[in-house]
Motif scaffolding. Structure first.
Motif, short mmCIF file in Angstrom:
data_model
loop_
_atom_site.label_atom_id
_atom_site.label_comp_id
_atom_site.label_asym_id
_atom_site.label_seq_id
_atom_site.Cartn_x
_atom_site.Cartn_y
_atom_site.Cartn_z
N PHE A 166 0.80 -1.25 0.00
CA PHE A 166 0.00 0.00 0.00
C PHE A 166 0.82 1.28 0.00
CE2 PHE A 166 -2.41 -3.04 2.87
CZ PHE A 166 -3.20 -3.56 1.87
N THR A 167 1.99 1.30 -0.59
CA THR A 167 2.76 2.55 -0.58
C THR A 167 2.17 3.59 -1.54
OG1 THR A 167 4.26 1.62 -2.19
CG2 THR A 167 4.96 1.53 0.12
N VAL A 168 1.40 3.11 -2.53
CA VAL A 168 0.69 4.07 -3.40
C VAL A 168 -0.70 4.25 -2.80
CG1 VAL A 168 -0.27 4.46 -5.69
CG2 VAL A 168 2.01 3.46 -5.44
N ASN A 169 -0.99 5.47 -2.38
CA ASN A 169 -2.26 5.67 -1.66
C ASN A 169 -3.45 5.79 -2.62
OD1 ASN A 169 -2.84 8.61 -2.14
ND2 ASN A 169 -0.78 8.74 -1.29
N LEU A 170 -4.63 5.68 -2.04
CA LEU A 170 -5.85 5.61 -2.86
C LEU A 170 -6.10 6.88 -3.68
CD1 LEU A 170 -8.97 3.74 -1.85
CD2 LEU A 170 -9.26 6.15 -2.41
N PRO A 171 -5.99 8.09 -3.10
CA PRO A 171 -6.15 9.29 -3.95
C PRO A 171 -5.09 9.37 -5.05
CG PRO A 171 -6.27 9.87 -1.62
CD PRO A 171 -5.85 8.43 -1.67
N ALA A 172 -3.86 8.93 -4.75
CA ALA A 172 -2.80 9.02 -5.76
C ALA A 172 -3.12 8.13 -6.96
CB ALA A 172 -1.45 8.62 -5.15
N GLU A 173 -3.62 6.92 -6.70
CA GLU A 173 -3.95 6.04 -7.82
C GLU A 173 -5.06 6.65 -8.68
OE1 GLU A 173 -5.69 2.15 -7.11
OE2 GLU A 173 -5.15 1.52 -9.15
N ALA A 174 -6.08 7.18 -8.01
CA ALA A 174 -7.20 7.78 -8.76
C ALA A 174 -6.70 8.99 -9.56
CB ALA A 174 -8.30 8.20 -7.79
N ALA A 175 -5.82 9.78 -8.95
CA ALA A 175 -5.29 10.96 -9.63
C ALA A 175 -4.44 10.54 -10.84
CB ALA A 175 -4.43 11.78 -8.66
N GLY A 176 -3.67 9.49 -10.67
CA GLY A 176 -2.84 9.00 -11.78
C GLY A 176 -3.69 8.58 -12.97
N LEU A 177 -4.76 7.82 -12.67
CA LEU A 177 -5.65 7.37 -13.74
C LEU A 177 -6.28 8.56 -14.46
CD1 LEU A 177 -7.31 4.36 -11.90
CD2 LEU A 177 -6.18 4.24 -14.15
N ALA A 178 -6.72 9.55 -13.68
CA ALA A 178 -7.34 10.73 -14.28
C ALA A 178 -6.33 11.54 -15.08
CB ALA A 178 -7.97 11.60 -13.19
N ALA A 179 -5.11 11.63 -14.57
CA ALA A 179 -4.07 12.41 -15.25
C ALA A 179 -3.73 11.80 -16.62
CB ALA A 179 -2.82 12.50 -14.38
N LEU A 180 -3.73 10.48 -16.70
CA LEU A 180 -3.42 9.83 -17.98
C LEU A 180 -4.50 10.13 -19.02
CD1 LEU A 180 -2.11 6.31 -16.88
CD2 LEU A 180 -0.77 8.31 -17.58
N GLU A 181 -5.75 10.27 -18.55
CA GLU A 181 -6.86 10.58 -19.47
C GLU A 181 -6.82 12.03 -19.93
OE1 GLU A 181 -10.02 8.71 -20.11
OE2 GLU A 181 -8.65 7.03 -19.72
N ASP A 182 -6.24 12.89 -19.09
CA ASP A 182 -6.33 14.33 -19.33
C ASP A 182 -5.24 14.80 -20.29
OD1 ASP A 182 -6.90 17.00 -19.26
OD2 ASP A 182 -6.60 17.24 -17.09
N THR A 183 -5.39 14.44 -21.55
CA THR A 183 -4.36 14.78 -22.53
C THR A 183 -4.33 16.29 -22.82
OG1 THR A 183 -5.93 14.21 -24.24
CG2 THR A 183 -4.30 12.53 -23.67
N VAL A 184 -5.46 16.96 -22.57
CA VAL A 184 -5.49 18.42 -22.78
C VAL A 184 -4.46 19.09 -21.87
CG1 VAL A 184 -6.91 20.50 -22.54
CG2 VAL A 184 -7.90 18.43 -23.52
N PHE A 185 -4.46 18.68 -20.60
CA PHE A 185 -3.53 19.28 -19.64
C PHE A 185 -2.08 18.94 -19.99
CE2 PHE A 185 -1.00 19.17 -15.73
CZ PHE A 185 -1.24 20.43 -15.22
N LEU A 186 -1.84 17.69 -20.37
CA LEU A 186 -0.47 17.29 -20.72
C LEU A 186 0.02 18.10 -21.92
CD1 LEU A 186 1.98 15.42 -20.35
CD2 LEU A 186 0.86 13.79 -21.88
N ASN A 187 -0.84 18.22 -22.95
CA ASN A 187 -0.42 18.96 -24.15
C ASN A 187 -0.18 20.43 -23.87
OD1 ASN A 187 -0.36 16.70 -25.77
ND2 ASN A 187 -2.53 16.88 -26.32
N GLU A 188 -1.01 20.99 -22.99
CA GLU A 188 -0.82 22.40 -22.63
C GLU A 188 0.48 22.56 -21.84
OE1 GLU A 188 -2.16 24.86 -23.78
OE2 GLU A 188 -1.87 26.52 -22.38
N THR A 189 0.77 21.60 -20.97
CA THR A 189 2.05 21.61 -20.22
C THR A 189 3.22 21.61 -21.21
OG1 THR A 189 1.13 20.45 -18.32
CG2 THR A 189 3.51 20.32 -18.62
N LEU A 190 3.15 20.73 -22.18
CA LEU A 190 4.25 20.62 -23.14
C LEU A 190 4.41 21.92 -23.93
CD1 LEU A 190 3.70 16.95 -24.39
CD2 LEU A 190 5.40 17.77 -22.76
#
Ligand SMILES: *Cc1c(COP(=O)(O)O)cnc(C)c1O
Length: 363
Positions: free
Chosen positions: A255-279
């Motif tokens: 359990f070193t990866v906590n529950l909010p972190a996993e959910a955030a990771g999954l959402a972040a991978l979907e959020d290509t708009v944010f990633l592209n804007e970051t780039l």
């Protein structure tokens, strides 16, 4: 009772993180602080991810699923690899630590890095009681891949390359890394720390993930701390041969990866708009900063990352202090063994301009 402490720990030099906003507000009494020291995302946290985090708060009384299988599946899909090859961790730092403890035998094995690299590798080696070695860098600070191949021997458990590199910003191509992997002795693993991989262009020239199925001795490390803007949540992962991944999962603390972190990771991978804007913001800001730094007489190293390393035409530490007094935090590279240089990460347009304005005053 101090004798109880292990010998390796008694003279342990702790990791020195960049200064925080609070440090500077207190010490210099400045109100507005701009932090360009830790290569964090200039756009902060994606709004989509923030919403998910809010929703997950009510579930925080539950244990997460051990090994975060949903996130591993999503990452496998993203990189086109078998999800069994993916191990997620509490930051990629946890994967580095696990790799050392799983494959390097204290007293017998060594790990091999190169001069002026990320200090975590030395720390983990010391903690494990494993010999730490560094290959020299050539002038120009290029990644010394040939020197690594030459220096590795049958007791080298791990060879670590950061690409794109921290603090230089230089990167090795996938061809170069594959060549190094094939040149290493049998039983030596090549770890490619790709904390900044999303920023390397052209992407296909640098992406190693597609070759992993054919490389029995390569581990890729990635993180949500930089391009995905989640450094404070602590989420990273390794992609490695399935046999090695299964040993890491077997040996790990649960359990070193906590529950909010996993959910955030999954959402972040979907959020290509944010990633592209970051780039977009990083690439534009990087070009702007590189141009301004060069115009001010700094020697700028070309970067494939979200930061720039430069050598100012004056004392680097004085410049660092002068910037601090103006409320701007950058990273002096003395702790990397490069006392004449500074690393600055790309910020927002406003932050970049404030940094350049302060530099103009100081130089
Ligand atoms: C920022 C960084 C990391 C990321 O570490 P996390 O534990 O995932 O936050 C890893 N390696 C290098 C070289 C870095 O600069």
């Amino acid at each position: 009772m101090k004798e109880r402490v292990r010998r390796q720990i008694l003279d342990f030099k702790p990791y020195a993180p960049g200064l925080t906003l609070e440090d500077i507000r207190e010490k210099y009494g400045v109100e507005q602080v701009i932090k360009l020291a830790s290569n964090e995302n200039p756009l902060g946290v994606s709004p989509v991810v923030q919403k998910i985090l809010g929703r997950k708060a009510a579930e925080a009384f539950r244990y997460p699923q051990n090994h975060s299988p949903r996130l591993c599946a999503a990452l496998g899909g993203l990189l086109g690899v078998d999800p069994e090859m993916v191990v997620v961790g509490n930051g990629s730092d946890e994967i580095i630590d696990m790799l050392f403890r799983v494959v390097a035998e204290p007293g017998r094995d060594s790990v091999l890095c190169y001069e002026h690299c990320f200090s975590m590798y030395r720390m983990c080696a010391k903690l494990c009681g494993v010999d730490y070695r560094e290959a020299p860098r050539a002038p120009g600070l290029n990644l010394p891949l040939d020197a690594l191949a030459e220096a590795a021997d049958e007791n080298t458990a791990l060879v670590i390359v950061t690409s794109p590199d921290n603090p230089t910003g230089l990167a090795a191509t996938a061809d170069e890394l594959e060549k190094l992997a094939r040149a290493l002795p049998d039983g030596t693993l090549l770890v490619v720390d790709g904390a900044y991989a999303e920023f390397a262009r052209p992407a296909e020239e640098y992406e190693l993930a597609g070759r992993l199925a054919d490389l029995e001795n390569v581990v890729l490390l990635r993180t949500f701390s930089k391009a995905y803007g989640l450094a404070g949540l602590r989420l990273g992962y390794g992609v490695m041969p399935t046999w090695l991944a299964s040993y890491l999962r077997r040996a790990r603390i649960p359990f070193t990866v906590n529950l909010p972190a996993e959910a955030a990771g999954l959402a972040a991978l979907e959020d290509t708009v944010f990633l592209n804007e970051t780039l977009r913001v990083v690439f534009e800001g990087r070009d702007y900063l590189a141009g301004e730094l060069a115009a001010l007489g700094c020697e700028v190293t070309p970067s494939q990352s979200n930061f720039l390393m430069f050598k100012p035409p004056c004392d680097a530490n004085e410049l660092f202090e002068g910037l601090l007094r103006r409320g701007i935090i950058v990273r002096p590279l003395k702790s990397f063994g490069l006392p004449e240089r500074i690393r600055v990460n790309v910020g927002t347009d406003r932050e970049n301009k404030a940094f350049v304005a302060a530099l103009k005053e100081l130089l």
